[in-house]
Design a protein around this motif. Structure first.
Motif, short mmCIF file in Angstrom:
data_model
loop_
_atom_site.label_atom_id
_atom_site.label_comp_id
_atom_site.label_asym_id
_atom_site.label_seq_id
_atom_site.Cartn_x
_atom_site.Cartn_y
_atom_site.Cartn_z
N GLY A 299 -7.23 27.22 81.94
CA GLY A 299 -6.14 27.76 82.74
C GLY A 299 -5.09 28.43 81.88
O GLY A 299 -4.59 29.52 82.21
N THR A 300 -4.77 27.82 80.76
CA THR A 300 -3.79 28.41 79.84
C THR A 300 -4.31 29.71 79.25
O THR A 300 -3.57 30.71 79.17
CB THR A 300 -3.42 27.41 78.73
N LEU A 301 -5.59 29.74 78.87
CA LEU A 301 -6.17 30.98 78.36
C LEU A 301 -6.10 32.09 79.41
O LEU A 301 -5.83 33.26 79.07
CB LEU A 301 -7.61 30.76 77.92
N LEU A 302 -6.36 31.75 80.66
CA LEU A 302 -6.32 32.76 81.72
C LEU A 302 -4.91 33.29 81.95
O LEU A 302 -4.71 34.49 82.17
CB LEU A 302 -6.89 32.18 83.02
N VAL A 303 -3.91 32.41 81.88
CA VAL A 303 -2.52 32.87 82.02
C VAL A 303 -2.15 33.78 80.85
O VAL A 303 -1.51 34.82 81.05
CB VAL A 303 -1.56 31.66 82.15
N LEU A 304 -2.58 33.41 79.65
CA LEU A 304 -2.32 34.28 78.49
C LEU A 304 -3.01 35.63 78.66
O LEU A 304 -2.46 36.67 78.28
CB LEU A 304 -2.78 33.59 77.20
N LYS A 305 -4.21 35.64 79.23
CA LYS A 305 -4.91 36.89 79.50
C LYS A 305 -4.11 37.76 80.47
O LYS A 305 -4.01 38.97 80.30
CB LYS A 305 -6.30 36.62 80.06
N MET A 306 -3.52 37.12 81.47
CA MET A 306 -2.70 37.88 82.42
C MET A 306 -1.48 38.49 81.72
O MET A 306 -1.11 39.63 82.00
CB MET A 306 -2.26 36.97 83.58
N TYR A 307 -0.87 37.73 80.82
CA TYR A 307 0.25 38.29 80.04
C TYR A 307 -0.23 39.48 79.22
O TYR A 307 0.47 40.50 79.11
CB TYR A 307 0.86 37.24 79.12
N ALA A 308 -1.41 39.36 78.63
CA ALA A 308 -1.96 40.46 77.83
C ALA A 308 -2.16 41.71 78.67
O ALA A 308 -1.83 42.82 78.23
CB ALA A 308 -3.28 40.03 77.18
N VAL A 309 -2.66 41.56 79.88
CA VAL A 309 -2.85 42.72 80.76
C VAL A 309 -1.49 43.34 81.11
O VAL A 309 -1.36 44.57 81.16
CB VAL A 309 -3.65 42.35 82.02
N ALA A 310 -0.48 42.52 81.32
CA ALA A 310 0.86 43.05 81.60
C ALA A 310 1.39 43.84 80.41
O ALA A 310 1.97 44.92 80.58
CB ALA A 310 1.81 41.91 81.96
N ILE A 311 1.17 43.33 79.22
CA ILE A 311 1.62 44.04 78.01
C ILE A 311 0.84 45.35 77.85
O ILE A 311 1.43 46.39 77.55
CB ILE A 311 1.46 43.13 76.77
N ILE A 312 -0.46 45.30 78.09
CA ILE A 312 -1.27 46.52 78.02
C ILE A 312 -0.76 47.55 79.02
O ILE A 312 -0.64 48.74 78.70
CB ILE A 312 -2.76 46.19 78.25
N THR A 313 -0.42 47.10 80.22
CA THR A 313 0.11 48.01 81.24
C THR A 313 1.37 48.70 80.74
O THR A 313 1.52 49.92 80.87
CB THR A 313 0.39 47.26 82.56
N GLY A 314 2.26 47.93 80.16
CA GLY A 314 3.49 48.50 79.61
C GLY A 314 3.22 49.50 78.50
O GLY A 314 3.87 50.57 78.43
N GLN A 315 2.27 49.18 77.64
CA GLN A 315 1.93 50.08 76.55
C GLN A 315 1.32 51.39 77.06
O GLN A 315 1.62 52.46 76.55
CB GLN A 315 0.98 49.40 75.57
N VAL A 316 0.48 51.28 78.10
CA VAL A 316 -0.11 52.48 78.69
C VAL A 316 0.98 53.33 79.34
O VAL A 316 0.99 54.55 79.23
CB VAL A 316 -1.24 52.12 79.69
N ARG A 317 1.94 52.68 80.02
CA ARG A 317 3.07 53.41 80.61
C ARG A 317 3.81 54.21 79.53
O ARG A 317 4.14 55.38 79.72
CB ARG A 317 4.06 52.45 81.27
N LEU A 318 4.09 53.54 78.42
CA LEU A 318 4.82 54.22 77.34
C LEU A 318 4.00 55.37 76.76
O LEU A 318 4.53 56.46 76.53
CB LEU A 318 5.17 53.21 76.24
N ARG A 319 2.72 55.12 76.51
CA ARG A 319 1.87 56.15 75.92
C ARG A 319 1.69 57.35 76.83
O ARG A 319 1.73 58.50 76.39
CB ARG A 319 0.51 55.55 75.56
N LYS A 320 1.54 57.08 78.14
CA LYS A 320 1.30 58.15 79.10
C LYS A 320 2.60 58.71 79.70
O LYS A 320 2.55 59.66 80.48
CB LYS A 320 0.40 57.64 80.24
N LYS A 321 3.72 58.10 79.34
CA LYS A 321 5.03 58.48 79.88
C LYS A 321 4.98 58.55 81.40
O LYS A 321 5.23 59.60 82.02
CB LYS A 321 5.50 59.80 79.28
N ALA A 322 4.62 57.43 82.00
CA ALA A 322 4.53 57.33 83.46
C ALA A 322 5.28 56.07 83.88
O ALA A 322 4.76 54.97 83.80
CB ALA A 322 3.06 57.26 83.89
N PHE A 323 6.51 56.28 84.34
CA PHE A 323 7.39 55.16 84.62
C PHE A 323 7.59 54.97 86.12
O PHE A 323 7.73 55.93 86.87
CB PHE A 323 8.73 55.35 83.90
#
Length: 151
Positions: free
Chosen positions: A18-42
């Protein structure tokens, strides 16, 4: 955590996965933010203004893909956390419980990878389906346990 809860091997395995899955969800949120910054789509005008102008207050297909992966996690991991906690408190066979949790975990990891890396169909749908099997099994065992308790 009380020592007696850690003696329940199924619950300990549930906490681990369960903890690994929650950490995975945090990772996807961080990836989303990084993609927003890279693609300049806010999503918000104030973020776009801070990063170059209102023209960047827009949607992007890659950001939307990340958001769909994250939303799918919420639709599936939250129910797993409930089912897994209740199931593990029924003190099932620890090896069987670990298999339930591992199958779900691997299915969700594969599903996220398929989503974010745009893997060929049906990788994502197969991994989704495989991850649902332990959830249905746990739900059935919980219901049967409650019915047995009532009867």
């Amino acid at each position: 955590m009380p020592a007696n809860m850690m003696e329940n091997e199924a619950f300990t395995a549930f906490i681990f996965y369960g903890t690994l899955l929650v950490l995975k969800m945090y990772a996807v949120a961080i990836i989303t933010g990084q993609v927003r910054l890279r693609k300049k789509a806010f999503a918000n005008p104030e973020d776009a203004l801070r990063r170059g102008g209102l023209q960047y207050h827009r949607e992007d297909p890659d950001v939307e893909r990340c958001l769909r992966a994250h939303r799918n996690d919420m639709e599936n991991i939250y129910p797993f956390l409930f089912l897994g906690a209740v199931y593990s408190l029924l003190e099932p066979n620890p090896a069987v419980a670990r298999i339930h949790f591992l199958v779900f975990f691997c299915g969700r990891i594969t599903h996220t990878a398929a989503y974010l890396l745009k893997l060929r169909a049906p990788t994502r749908s197969v991994s989704y389906s495989i991850a649902q099997l332990p959830c249905f099994s746990m739900a059935a065992q919980i219901l049967f346990g409650v019915i047995r308790h009532w009867c």
